[in-house]
Design an enzyme around this catalytic site. Structure first.
Site, PDB file in Angstrom:
ATOM      1  CG  HIS A 141      10.002   5.042   4.285  1.00  0.00           C
ATOM      2  ND1 HIS A 141       8.967   5.620   3.591  1.00  0.00           N
ATOM      3  CD2 HIS A 141       9.530   3.842   4.707  1.00  0.00           C
ATOM      4  CE1 HIS A 141       7.917   4.812   3.602  1.00  0.00           C
ATOM      5  NE2 HIS A 141       8.221   3.730   4.263  1.00  0.00           N
TER       6      HIS A 141
ATOM      7  CB  CYS B 299       7.895   7.753  -2.419  1.00  0.00           C
ATOM      8  SG  CYS B 299       8.773   8.636  -1.178  1.00  0.00           S
TER       9      CYS B 299
ATOM     10  CG  LEU C 197      -1.521   6.267   5.709  1.00  0.00           C
ATOM     11  CD1 LEU C 197      -0.561   5.088   5.720  1.00  0.00           C
ATOM     12  CD2 LEU C 197      -2.426   6.232   6.928  1.00  0.00           C
TER      13      LEU C 197
ATOM     14  CD  GLU D  93      11.234   4.265  -2.805  1.00  0.00           C
ATOM     15  OE1 GLU D  93      12.199   4.450  -3.548  1.00  0.00           O
ATOM     16  OE2 GLU D  93      10.993   4.954  -1.803  1.00  0.00           O
TER      17      GLU D  93
HETATM   18  C1  CIR Z   1       2.674   6.836   3.572  1.00  0.00           C
HETATM   19  O1  CIR Z   1       2.551   7.262   4.731  1.00  0.00           O
HETATM   20  O2  CIR Z   1       2.822   5.639   3.336  1.00  0.00           O
HETATM   21  C2  CIR Z   1       2.639   7.830   2.431  1.00  0.00           C
HETATM   22  N1  CIR Z   1       1.803   8.941   2.783  1.00  0.00           N
HETATM   23  C3  CIR Z   1       4.024   8.303   2.087  1.00  0.00           C
HETATM   24  C4  CIR Z   1       4.923   7.219   1.591  1.00  0.00           C
HETATM   25  C5  CIR Z   1       6.235   7.731   1.162  1.00  0.00           C
HETATM   26  N2  CIR Z   1       7.030   6.685   0.632  1.00  0.00           N
HETATM   27  C6  CIR Z   1       8.343   6.617   0.735  1.00  0.00           C
HETATM   28  O3  CIR Z   1       8.973   7.437   1.390  1.00  0.00           O
HETATM   29  N3  CIR Z   1       8.944   5.595   0.142  1.00  0.00           N
END
Ligand code: CIR
Length: 253
Positions: free
Chosen positions: A161, A248, A18, A65
């Site tokens: 986030h 993350c 994503l 995370e």
């Molecule tokens: C997502 O969209 O879930 C991942 N591409 C990125 C997640 C990043 N996580 C965070 O900031 N804790």
């Protein structure tokens, strides 16, 4: 002091994960190099690193995370808000069983991503975002209150986030960007103010005696040094392409 950190090697499917950014397709080799440097930096901070193998089934699962929130006493298995990521919680729970005997769970219709949780000593801030809904945030608050912690629910305006724009640096000090610069919930803290152009560096992590920050943010580095904080800088370009930052990529406890 943190003793343990859990990380997870990104799989080849990472490039199909994503993202909301338009920074281009991640380069897998470079991604692995950046992840390896992240692991080395953590080791330099004096923690024991548990490195999970990649899973192609979950392209975003290197961002460990989001599937759990860990404290010294218990772990909360979250209910990640993105459908394609929700199953990540099962693997994380299995791994955390090696470290914890006490678990709590966020359950549907509540959703919560660990990226929306910021811990400051015995207090948590929980963001309501695209991924964390009010029900999930309230469940989290109820859980931690039974464990002797307190929590504030923060409605996000713009950030992906909560921790996209804020980090706790110890000593009653936060790094804050964007909507958190003048946010009433954080008005009592000493602030390292991060201007919009450097916003990505607000997602930094204090691991024992160091603050790990993304490379290329000299102004942030200088401001941290001004507060006596020693930094380790890491190239994060391939994670940034998929909305990921330093926090993350690990669970720290
Ligand atoms: C997502 O969209 O879930 C991942 N591409 C990125 C997640 C990043 N996580 C965070 O900031 N804790």
């Amino acid at each position: 002091m943190y003793k343990n950190v859990i990380v997870k090697t990104p799989g080849k499917s990472y490039v199909n994960g994503l993202t909301t950014s338009d920074l281009g397709t991640p380069d897998y080799e470079r991604l692995l190099e950046q992840h390896a440097a992240y692991v080395e930096a953590l080791k330099a901070c004096g923690v024991e690193v548990t490195q999970l193998p990649e899973s192609e089934e979950y392209p975003d699962s290197t961002f460990v995370e989001d599937a759990a929130v860990v404290t010294p006493e218990f772990a909360i298995i979250t209910n990640p808000g993105a459908e394609s990521r929700n199953g990540e919680k099962e693997e994380i729970e299995a791994v955390l069983k090696k470290f914890y005997s006490k678990f709590h769970y966020i359950t549907s219709p509540g959703t919560l991503d660990g990226g929306d949780v910021l811990q400051v000593d015995k207090h948590f801030y929980v963001g309501i975002s695209e991924r964390t809904n009010r029900e999930g945030a309230q469940q989290f608050k109820n859980i931690v209150e039974t464990e002797g912690y307190t929590a504030t629910i923060v409605e996000l305006q713009e950030f992906f986030h909560l921790k996209t724009g804020i980090a706790y640096l110890g000593n009653h000090t936060i790094a804050a960007a964007g909507e958190f610069l003048n946010h009433p919930d954080f008005s009592d803290y000493e602030k390292v103010e991060i201007p919009d152009a450097d916003e990505y560096s607000a997602n930094c992590i204090k691991v024992n005696d160091y603050v790990i920050i993304p490379k290329g943010f000299d102004d942030t580095k200088r401001k941290l040094a001004g507060r006596g904080l020693e930094t380790i800088e890491l190239e994060m370009s391939e994670f940034q392409k998929h909305d990921g930052g330093l926090s993350c990529l690990s669970l720290r406890f």
